[in-house]
Write a protein that holds these residues in place. Structure first.
Motif, PDB file in Angstrom:
ATOM      1  N   GLN A   1      -9.256   5.471   0.010  1.00 35.23           N
ATOM      2  CA  GLN A   1      -9.730   5.233   1.384  1.00 35.23           C
ATOM      3  C   GLN A   1      -8.623   5.580   2.370  1.00 35.23           C
ATOM      4  O   GLN A   1      -7.453   5.637   1.992  1.00 35.23           O
ATOM      5  CB  GLN A   1     -10.135   3.771   1.568  1.00 35.23           C
ATOM      6  CG  GLN A   1     -11.456   3.419   0.916  1.00 35.23           C
ATOM      7  CD  GLN A   1     -11.834   1.964   1.167  1.00 35.23           C
ATOM      8  OE1 GLN A   1     -11.039   1.171   1.644  1.00 35.23           O
ATOM      9  NE2 GLN A   1     -13.071   1.641   0.840  1.00 35.23           N
TER      10      GLN A   1
ATOM     11  N   HIS B   1     -11.283  -8.760   0.285  1.00 38.05           N
ATOM     12  CA  HIS B   1     -12.242  -7.795  -0.252  1.00 38.05           C
ATOM     13  C   HIS B   1     -12.327  -6.524   0.573  1.00 38.05           C
ATOM     14  O   HIS B   1     -12.646  -5.466   0.051  1.00 38.05           O
ATOM     15  CB  HIS B   1     -13.632  -8.432  -0.356  1.00 38.05           C
ATOM     16  CG  HIS B   1     -13.717  -9.457  -1.442  1.00 38.05           C
ATOM     17  ND1 HIS B   1     -13.324  -9.180  -2.737  1.00 38.05           N
ATOM     18  CD2 HIS B   1     -14.121 -10.752  -1.424  1.00 38.05           C
ATOM     19  CE1 HIS B   1     -13.491 -10.271  -3.470  1.00 38.05           C
ATOM     20  NE2 HIS B   1     -13.961 -11.242  -2.695  1.00 38.05           N
ATOM     21  N   SER B   2     -12.066  -6.636   1.894  1.00 33.14           N
ATOM     22  CA  SER B   2     -12.183  -5.439   2.733  1.00 33.14           C
ATOM     23  C   SER B   2     -10.859  -4.742   2.950  1.00 33.14           C
ATOM     24  O   SER B   2     -10.760  -3.880   3.825  1.00 33.14           O
ATOM     25  CB  SER B   2     -12.785  -5.793   4.089  1.00 33.14           C
ATOM     26  OG  SER B   2     -13.661  -6.866   3.980  1.00 33.14           O
TER      27      SER B   2
ATOM     28  N   PHE C   1       0.853  -1.187   0.000  1.00 32.97           N
ATOM     29  CA  PHE C   1       0.000   0.000   0.000  1.00 32.97           C
ATOM     30  C   PHE C   1       0.887   1.235   0.000  1.00 32.97           C
ATOM     31  O   PHE C   1       1.818   1.318   0.798  1.00 32.97           O
ATOM     32  CB  PHE C   1      -0.862   0.066   1.270  1.00 32.97           C
ATOM     33  CG  PHE C   1      -1.812  -1.089   1.429  1.00 32.97           C
ATOM     34  CD1 PHE C   1      -3.126  -0.982   1.004  1.00 32.97           C
ATOM     35  CD2 PHE C   1      -1.383  -2.274   2.012  1.00 32.97           C
ATOM     36  CE1 PHE C   1      -4.004  -2.056   1.160  1.00 32.97           C
ATOM     37  CE2 PHE C   1      -2.254  -3.340   2.161  1.00 32.97           C
ATOM     38  CZ  PHE C   1      -3.567  -3.235   1.735  1.00 32.97           C
TER      39      PHE C   1
ATOM     40  N   TRP D   1      -2.255   3.953  -3.737  1.00 39.71           N
ATOM     41  CA  TRP D   1      -1.911   2.859  -4.668  1.00 39.71           C
ATOM     42  C   TRP D   1      -1.921   1.565  -3.864  1.00 39.71           C
ATOM     43  O   TRP D   1      -1.497   1.544  -2.718  1.00 39.71           O
ATOM     44  CB  TRP D   1      -0.534   3.130  -5.270  1.00 39.71           C
ATOM     45  CG  TRP D   1      -0.010   2.050  -6.164  1.00 39.71           C
ATOM     46  CD1 TRP D   1      -0.227   1.917  -7.517  1.00 39.71           C
ATOM     47  CD2 TRP D   1       0.820   0.947  -5.790  1.00 39.71           C
ATOM     48  NE1 TRP D   1       0.419   0.804  -7.978  1.00 39.71           N
ATOM     49  CE2 TRP D   1       1.068   0.190  -6.954  1.00 39.71           C
ATOM     50  CE3 TRP D   1       1.367   0.525  -4.574  1.00 39.71           C
ATOM     51  CZ2 TRP D   1       1.843  -0.966  -6.945  1.00 39.71           C
ATOM     52  CZ3 TRP D   1       2.142  -0.627  -4.561  1.00 39.71           C
ATOM     53  CH2 TRP D   1       2.374  -1.354  -5.739  1.00 39.71           C
ATOM     54  N   VAL D   2      -2.456   0.495  -4.468  1.00 46.53           N
ATOM     55  CA  VAL D   2      -2.539  -0.805  -3.790  1.00 46.53           C
ATOM     56  C   VAL D   2      -2.080  -1.899  -4.739  1.00 46.53           C
ATOM     57  O   VAL D   2      -2.358  -1.839  -5.941  1.00 46.53           O
ATOM     58  CB  VAL D   2      -3.999  -1.160  -3.379  1.00 46.53           C
ATOM     59  CG1 VAL D   2      -4.027  -2.423  -2.545  1.00 46.53           C
ATOM     60  CG2 VAL D   2      -4.659  -0.032  -2.627  1.00 46.53           C
TER      61      VAL D   2
ATOM     62  N   ARG E   1      -8.801   0.397  -0.007  1.00 45.52           N
ATOM     63  CA  ARG E   1      -8.668   0.652  -1.439  1.00 45.52           C
ATOM     64  C   ARG E   1      -8.150   2.058  -1.681  1.00 45.52           C
ATOM     65  O   ARG E   1      -8.106   2.866  -0.762  1.00 45.52           O
ATOM     66  CB  ARG E   1     -10.045   0.546  -2.121  1.00 45.52           C
ATOM     67  CG  ARG E   1     -10.555  -0.849  -2.195  1.00 45.52           C
ATOM     68  CD  ARG E   1     -12.074  -0.810  -2.290  1.00 45.52           C
ATOM     69  NE  ARG E   1     -12.603  -2.157  -2.091  1.00 45.52           N
ATOM     70  CZ  ARG E   1     -12.849  -2.993  -3.083  1.00 45.52           C
ATOM     71  NH1 ARG E   1     -12.661  -2.628  -4.333  1.00 45.52           N
ATOM     72  NH2 ARG E   1     -13.308  -4.200  -2.837  1.00 45.52           N
ATOM     73  N   ILE E   2      -7.859   2.325  -2.957  1.00 47.34           N
ATOM     74  CA  ILE E   2      -7.381   3.647  -3.339  1.00 47.34           C
ATOM     75  C   ILE E   2      -8.407   4.695  -2.914  1.00 47.34           C
ATOM     76  O   ILE E   2      -9.614   4.475  -3.077  1.00 47.34           O
ATOM     77  CB  ILE E   2      -7.116   3.705  -4.860  1.00 47.34           C
ATOM     78  CG1 ILE E   2      -5.902   2.822  -5.172  1.00 47.34           C
ATOM     79  CG2 ILE E   2      -6.891   5.129  -5.350  1.00 47.34           C
ATOM     80  CD1 ILE E   2      -5.539   2.715  -6.620  1.00 47.34           C
TER      81      ILE E   2
END
Lengths: 101, 165
Positions: free
Chosen positions: B123, B116-117, A67, A77-78, B120-121
């Motif tokens: 957040q 899934h949790s 991350f 970015w991830v 994310r970008i």
């Protein structure tokens, strides 16, 4: 890794390893960046990265993930790899890092 | 002659399969080009398969084809049974090694949780406090504010890894 610090990005490695194990690893490999220890996988769970019983002795460990977090604490970015042999390449991350303020 | 009777392609094919398997973990994994897709290893396996095929044909040939146009030699006799057994066993082992390679690289390594949790970008990255390698507690906030190279950091790269336990 020094390249990240040149552009003002602090690399931080997180795993379930104990501080002692991380220190040995860092000393052997000559790494100078921050290693954090999450032996109970609390933070790994909070980031939903727990790979349950995937360690050699059935321990809960982290799945590989990267991350890039900007200075306000926002994820920019991830990378959640689908194959643990495939990891993000430093140059990809550096490109994104340069766009951060 | 012994050198002629020795079925080298079988042994070379088997050894090459072993090398093709081990070299990924000890050599090719260090280079992104050969790590992300193991083409170098698959190439080695392909050469090994070729050698094994030649070896199996040698082990199971009756030696008649060469007898037609050349005088019989010791090496042209049908190979003994143990040569056929060795060829079968080594080929089977090589196929097993190849199967295990495909399993570990393409199937085992993809058994990862869906996450899934995961943040994310755009957040917020959840804050945390963990011990560093000297046992000192460090928070994400601290990592984001304490200077890098004498300046306030532009950001933090969090790298979660499997660890060495």
């Amino acid at each position: 890794m020094a390249k990240f610090e040149e552009v003002g990005i602090r690399p931080v490695a997180i795993s379930v390893d104990t501080p002692e194990l991380s220190r040995n690893l860092a000393e052997q490999a000559g790494y100078s960046f921050t290693f954090l220890s999450d032996p109970k996988a609390d933070v790994i769970r909070r980031y939903d990265l727990l790979h349950a019983s995937a360690g050699t002795n059935g321990q809960d460990i982290a799945r590989p993930a990267e991350f890039l977090v900007d200075s306000s604490g926002t994820v920019r970015w991830v990378n959640l790899t689908e194959n643990y042999w495939v990891r993000a390449r430093p140059d990809q991350i550096l490109e994104v890092a340069k766009t951060l303020r | 002659m012994n050198a002629r009777r020795f079925n080298w392609p079988i042994w070379a094919g088997f050894l090459l399969s072993l090398i093709a398997f081990l070299s990924y973990f000890f050599v090719f994994v260090w280079f992104p080009v050969t790590r992300d897709f193991p083409w170098a290893n698959l190439l080695l396996f392909a050469i090994a398969a070729g050698l094994l095929l030649v070896g199996v044909r040698r082990a199971f040939s009756t030696g008649q084809s060469s007898r037609e146009d050349s005088p019989p030699k010791v090496g042209d006799r049908p190979r003994p049974r143990r040569s056929k057994i060795a060829a079968t066993v080594l080929t089977t082992l090589s196929v097993a090694i190849f199967g295990f390679f495909i399993f570990s690289i393409f199937i085992m390594a993809r058994r990862l949780p869906a996450s899934h949790s995961a943040p994310r970008i755009s957040q917020r990255a959840p804050d945390f406090t963990l011990s560093d390698m000297n046992g000192r507690p460090v928070s994400l906030l601290e990592l984001l504010t304490s200077p890098v190279n004498g300046k306030a950091p532009r950001g933090v790269l969090l790298v979660f890894y499997r660890g060495y336990w």
